[in-house]
Structure formats: C-alpha cells, structure tokens
Design a protein around this motif. Structure first.
Motif, short mmCIF file in Angstrom:
data_model
loop_
_atom_site.label_atom_id
_atom_site.label_comp_id
_atom_site.label_asym_id
_atom_site.label_seq_id
_atom_site.Cartn_x
_atom_site.Cartn_y
_atom_site.Cartn_z
N LEU A 96 0.59 -1.05 0.19
CA LEU A 96 0.31 0.18 -0.02
C LEU A 96 1.60 1.44 -0.11
CD1 LEU A 96 -2.62 1.25 -0.07
CD2 LEU A 96 -2.92 1.13 2.61
N VAL B 30 0.08 4.11 -2.76
CA VAL B 30 0.32 5.47 -1.97
C VAL B 30 1.82 6.33 -2.64
CG1 VAL B 30 0.17 7.32 -0.32
CG2 VAL B 30 -0.97 5.22 -0.66
N THR C 266 -4.17 1.51 6.17
CA THR C 266 -4.42 3.15 5.45
C THR C 266 -4.62 3.98 6.43
OG1 THR C 266 -6.26 1.93 3.72
CG2 THR C 266 -6.45 4.19 4.61
#
Length: 278
Positions: A102, A106, A194
C-alpha cells in the motif's frame, strides 16, 4: 518481497548455518520440556561399549560434562543474531506485505499526481526501516537466548525449554499479553494500514525509513510475546515457527483476527497452567 520471504524460509529450513537442518530440530510435543533428551544417560550409554581401561575416569563428572553450556564467541553471536533476524523476516513478511505494498501504491500515485517530487523514497527504504526494527528485536532475543542457555533453561542442541517453570511462565505471559490493551492497540495499527499511512506519512527517503521503522515498532509490540514462545517449543522447530506465522497472519489480515488472537490467549493460559501440573 516474495523472493525475500522465500529465501528466508529456505535459510531456516536448511538449518540457518547451525550444522543441523530444521527438520531434525522439529518435533510435535505439548510439553517440550519433557522431551529434552537426557544427555547424561545418553553419554553413559554411548561410552558403555568403549574400552576405558587406559583412561582415568575418577575425576570426571559426567553430569557436569553433559549440562555444561557451550561458549559463545563472536561468530556464535553473529550467527544467532542472523538466525533470529532471518526467522523474523520469514515469519513477519507475509503479514506486513499489505502495508508495504500500500505504501508503494500511495507513493506512486502521489508521484504521478505531482503531489511529491522526491523519487528517492522507494518501497525498499520503507521495508528497510521495518526490518531494522526487527533486527533490534533479534539482538535482544539473542541476548535472552544466551542467558537462558547459560542457565540451562534452554537446550543447547534442540534450543527448546528444559524447564517446566520457564515454559509455564512464557505460555501464561503470552496468553495474558494476547488479552491486554497494549496488544490490542498495536494490533489495531497493524490491521489498518490506510489509517496508519494517512496519520504518519512523511516525505522523502528519511520519512520512508521513519515510517517503516514505526510500522515495525507496532508489529514488534503486537507480536513480541508470541515470538517468545519459540523458547518453549524450540527456536528452530518448524512446527512452532509455522504455527506462529499463521497465527500472526490471521490476527492481522482476517476479519475475525482479533477474536482468534484472544482465543489463542485463553488457550495459552490454560496450556501454561497444565504445564505446571505435568
């Protein structure tokens, strides 16, 4: 990351340079301290068929010979630290993969949108920060390993507990920690990558290193007592290594993970209590 995890598992299975492959040090036992071989009787039986007529055995203490801990030199310390670190990489990489991937996504998105200009904050730097924290843990684990082996609480050959009390204390301690608020707080960070990245994001390579180290710190906080269970079942016992790796993976990635972790805590407490009775 997949390649790194596979190489780590292969290194562990091959024996991590200890002179025995991990299969030889793996066994399935509810109470490992009862399975520790009696070195004194083994040595006596091995020597019974030898011709001792020309040897003076009067001053030899066979019990002391059997239980005397091995001396650790610099090479031993380096080998043991490497063993612990590679084992942590093998066990923790699968559960850390979602956060690391992730972060890479990002970063690529922010770079494509022109939100950041720094191209020198690759995923590898984030992962390096994460693994450095586990290196620190491995140094501490090795120091504890040396102490437990020196005091004959852990076998120098099988690297598992030889003491009912050590086994029980670690099992019960790990079980109680599974139910503690601190464990839950660290696990919450690991289960929400997240939110973690949004809250702690820092730019540039130094920011990536710091972010990876922070994520590693939360993972250590979540799992350090589970890793201590290796002193009970055997530090190179593939059965225990695989079981703990699966438990960590389920805790962090599956919807019912926290409940599985709490159930494991209750089982560990009961297991530790039973250990005191056998």
């Amino acid at each position: 990351m997949v390649a790194l995890s596979l190489l780590a598992w292969l290194y562990i299975v091959a024996g991590a340079g200890l002179g025995m492959n991990a299969w030889e040090m793996s066994r399935l036992a509810l109470f490992p301290h009862l399975q520790t071989p009696n070195m004194t009787s083994d040595m006596t039986s091995d020597m019974s068929g030898m011709d001792m007529s020309g040897m003076d055995m009067s001053g030899m203490d066979m019990s002391a010979m059997a239980t005397e801990p091995r001396a650790w030199g610099a090479a031993n310390w380096a080998l043991m630290i490497a063993m612990w670190w590679v084992m942590m990489i093998a066990m923790m990489s699968p559960s850390a993969a979602p956060t690391i991937l992730l972060y890479a996504r990002v970063h690529r998105h922010a770079l494509a949108q022109g939100q950041i200009l720094d191209k020198l904050a690759p995923t590898g730097v984030f992962m390096a920060g994460y693994l450095l924290v586990w290196l620190g843990f491995s140094v501490a684990a090795t120091a504890l390993h040396w102490l437990l082996e020196r005091e004959a609480f852990v076998s120098a050959t099988m690297m598992s507990s030889q003491s009912r009390w050590v086994s029980a204390i670690v099992l019960i301690g790990a079980g109680l920690y599974q139910l503690s608020p601190f464990k839950n707080a660290c696990l919450s960070h690991c289960r929400a990558p997240t939110a973690f990245l949004a809250r702690h994001w820092r730019p540039h390579a130094l920011g990536a290193l710091r972010l990876g180290a922070l994520h590693g710190a939360f993972c250590v906080g979540c799992c350090w007592m589970l890793m201590a269970l290796l002193f009970v079942g055997g530090i190179m016992n593939l059965v225990w290594i695989a079981a703990l790796a699966i438990l960590v993976l389920v805790e962090k990635l599956f919807p019912a993970g926290p409940w599985v972790g709490r159930a494991a805590g209750i089982v560990l407490i009961a297991w530790g209590g039973a250990t005191l009775l056998v």
